[in-house]
Design a protein around this motif. Structure first.
Motif, PDB file in Angstrom:
ATOM      1  N   ILE A  15       0.837  -1.213   0.000  1.00 21.48           N
ATOM      2  CA  ILE A  15       0.000   0.000   0.000  1.00 21.48           C
ATOM      3  C   ILE A  15       0.865   1.254   0.000  1.00 21.48           C
ATOM      4  O   ILE A  15       0.587   2.218  -0.708  1.00 21.48           O
ATOM      5  N   LEU A  16       1.937   1.240   0.794  1.00 24.44           N
ATOM      6  CA  LEU A  16       2.842   2.386   0.839  1.00 24.44           C
ATOM      7  C   LEU A  16       3.480   2.624  -0.526  1.00 24.44           C
ATOM      8  O   LEU A  16       3.648   3.769  -0.967  1.00 24.44           O
ATOM      9  N   THR A  17       3.824   1.539  -1.215  1.00 27.29           N
ATOM     10  CA  THR A  17       4.387   1.650  -2.565  1.00 27.29           C
ATOM     11  C   THR A  17       3.380   2.285  -3.517  1.00 27.29           C
ATOM     12  O   THR A  17       3.719   3.192  -4.300  1.00 27.29           O
ATOM     13  N   LEU A  71       3.024   6.080  -2.823  1.00 30.85           N
ATOM     14  CA  LEU A  71       4.132   6.880  -3.345  1.00 30.85           C
ATOM     15  C   LEU A  71       4.025   7.049  -4.856  1.00 30.85           C
ATOM     16  O   LEU A  71       4.323   8.121  -5.394  1.00 30.85           O
ATOM     17  N   ARG A  72       3.580   5.995  -5.530  1.00 30.32           N
ATOM     18  CA  ARG A  72       3.407   6.106  -6.981  1.00 30.32           C
ATOM     19  C   ARG A  72       2.318   7.117  -7.322  1.00 30.32           C
ATOM     20  O   ARG A  72       2.425   7.859  -8.312  1.00 30.32           O
ATOM     21  N   ALA A  78       8.582   4.342  -6.991  1.00 30.28           N
ATOM     22  CA  ALA A  78       8.817   3.357  -5.933  1.00 30.28           C
ATOM     23  C   ALA A  78       8.505   1.944  -6.392  1.00 30.28           C
ATOM     24  O   ALA A  78       7.662   1.712  -7.260  1.00 30.28           O
ATOM     25  N   ILE A  79       9.189   0.981  -5.778  1.00 33.00           N
ATOM     26  CA  ILE A  79       8.969  -0.438  -6.046  1.00 33.00           C
ATOM     27  C   ILE A  79       9.078  -1.170  -4.712  1.00 33.00           C
ATOM     28  O   ILE A  79       9.733  -0.689  -3.785  1.00 33.00           O
ATOM     29  N   SER A  80       8.429  -2.331  -4.595  1.00 37.28           N
ATOM     30  CA  SER A  80       8.370  -3.005  -3.299  1.00 37.28           C
ATOM     31  C   SER A  80       9.156  -4.316  -3.278  1.00 37.28           C
ATOM     32  O   SER A  80       9.488  -4.891  -4.324  1.00 37.28           O
ATOM     33  N   LEU A  81       9.426  -4.772  -2.037  1.00 32.44           N
ATOM     34  CA  LEU A  81      10.140  -6.036  -1.820  1.00 32.44           C
ATOM     35  C   LEU A  81       9.639  -6.622  -0.499  1.00 32.44           C
ATOM     36  O   LEU A  81       9.849  -6.034   0.564  1.00 32.44           O
ATOM     37  N   HIS A  82       8.936  -7.764  -0.565  1.00 30.74           N
ATOM     38  CA  HIS A  82       8.421  -8.384   0.664  1.00 30.74           C
ATOM     39  C   HIS A  82       8.295  -9.886   0.485  1.00 30.74           C
ATOM     40  O   HIS A  82       8.444 -10.427  -0.623  1.00 30.74           O
ATOM     41  N   VAL A  92      -6.614  10.504   2.120  1.00 28.58           N
ATOM     42  CA  VAL A  92      -7.536  10.139   1.041  1.00 28.58           C
ATOM     43  C   VAL A  92      -6.870   9.144   0.098  1.00 28.58           C
ATOM     44  O   VAL A  92      -7.455   8.128  -0.290  1.00 28.58           O
ATOM     45  N   THR A  93      -5.614   9.416  -0.250  1.00 25.97           N
ATOM     46  CA  THR A  93      -4.871   8.529  -1.148  1.00 25.97           C
ATOM     47  C   THR A  93      -4.673   7.151  -0.524  1.00 25.97           C
ATOM     48  O   THR A  93      -4.792   6.125  -1.205  1.00 25.97           O
TER      49      THR A  93
END
Length: 367
Positions: free
Chosen positions: A228-230, A233-234, A240-244, A355-356
């Motif tokens: 969600i954070l990724t 930011l977009r 941004a890109i994620s890694l999990h 909101v975002t």
């Protein structure tokens, strides 16, 4: 959950719990309290917020009520904030006994503390370094008759700096009786924690939370928040890109390659990226939450300032994280600086960010 009366606690203690709104025992209390009342050493591992403190406070108070004398119990804990919290639980639950406690931590006057110790409080709650200082310099008190030695957050105690802690612990163990009950409590079972098992040899009882389902739920939540954070930011035009952990290995490698090659400037990651990630050009590491253990903080911030380069680490802190920050500062022997930030700038975009976030959560739920 079991009721406290079934664990062997006295009626007066059950009433004290009830007055505090505590009517049923948590798993760590249900499993550890009977063993402690039986006179056994105990090692309990359970997550923060699981009731570990009451798991040792309640049986100690019951034993104290049977024979109240001198310094009955010594509790060692890594930070002064935790020391105050533990002492408060002893004070509230032990009120009918007229319990006398003493807090021995750094930053306070040594002479005043020595005077308090000489009055033989029932319970001493201390950080190891300051208590060892008193033992080395003061002869007006002794710990020869304590019945309980308790190490709370034992894994974090070891991580305060192994050599210094070992010296302080040796000093303390040198003045406490060998015939005692030793209780070790921690949020996690680590290799360093296992080193302490040698001081708990009295029919030791071991209990570890087996909440694998909770752990899996936590992993899912962390991974979801990462995603969600990724997405947020977009939405704000940050590349941004994620890694999990919930990503397939192929996707992880692909995302990591995009970050290394500067296709994406921002990597949002869980702790899967806190070790073994060697990207010399990382300039900033931001901890979205305060790490629970100092070693995790060290691993995270170690992703920047590599190969002799400069780097910046920023940690987002709430009022509930102060004791964690103090533990980190003690470990790295450095005072963290407050990052200058204008509150009006934050408030200006607060509504838009909220909101975002809601929009991204809705989208995520349908993916």
């Amino acid at each position: 959950m079991a009721v406290f009366t079934s664990l062997g606690l006295s009626e007066w203690l059950v009433r004290q719990c009830s007055q505090m709104g505590i009517n049923k025992a948590t798993p760590v209390q249900e499993n550890c309290i009977p063993a402690i009342l039986e006179g056994r050493d105990c090692m309990g591992c359970a997550k923060t917020g699981s009731g570990k403190t009451a798991a040792f406070v309640l049986p100690v108070l019951q034993k104290l009520s049977e024979d109240p004398y001198g310094i009955f119990c010594l509790v060692l804990t890594p930070t002064r904030e935790l020391a105050y919290q533990i002492a408060e639980q002893f004070r509230v639950l032990g009120k009918p006994l007229g319990l006398r406690d003493c807090i021995i931590v750094g930053g306070m006057d040594m002479v005043t503390q020595a005077l308090e110790l000489s009055k033989k409080p029932h319970v001493v709650v201390a950080t190891p370094g300051r208590l060892a200082d008193h033992i080395r310099s003061c002869k007006t008190f002794n710990l020869q008759k304590i019945q309980f030695l308790i190490l709370d957050e034992a894994d974090r105690l070891l991580e305060q700096g192994c050599s210094d802690f070992t010296k302080d612990l040796e000093v303390i163990l040198g003045v406490v009786p060998s015939k005692r009950q030793t209780l070790l409590f921690s949020a996690t079972l680590t290799d360093t924690l296992q080193e302490l098992q040698t001081i708990a040899m009295n029919k030791p009882f071991f209990w570890e939370s087996k909440s694998e389902t909770e752990y899996l739920m936590l992993c899912v939540l962390l991974d979801r928040n990462c995603q969600i954070l990724t997405m947020m930011l977009r939405e704000f035009k940050f590349p941004a890109i994620s890694l999990h952990s919930m990503m397939k290995q192929k996707q992880r490698f692909a995302n990591l390659a995009k970050f290394k090659s500067n296709v994406f400037k921002i990597l949002i990651a869980t702790d899967v990226a806190s070790r073994g990630l060697d990207i010399p050009t990382v300039q900033v590491v931001i901890n979205h939450n305060t790490p629970g253990l100092p070693k995790i903080y060290i691993h995270r911030v170690g992703r920047t300032a590599r190969a002799g380069r400069n780097g910046v680490s920023i940690t987002l802190v709430t009022q509930y994280d102060i004791h964690l920050i103090n533990g980190i500062e003690e470990q790295i022997q450095t005072k963290l600086k407050e990052f200058p930030l204008e509150e009006k700038d934050v408030l200006k975009i607060l509504t838009q960010v909220n909101v975002t976030r809601r929009q991204c959560e809705i989208v995520k739920n349908y993916i």
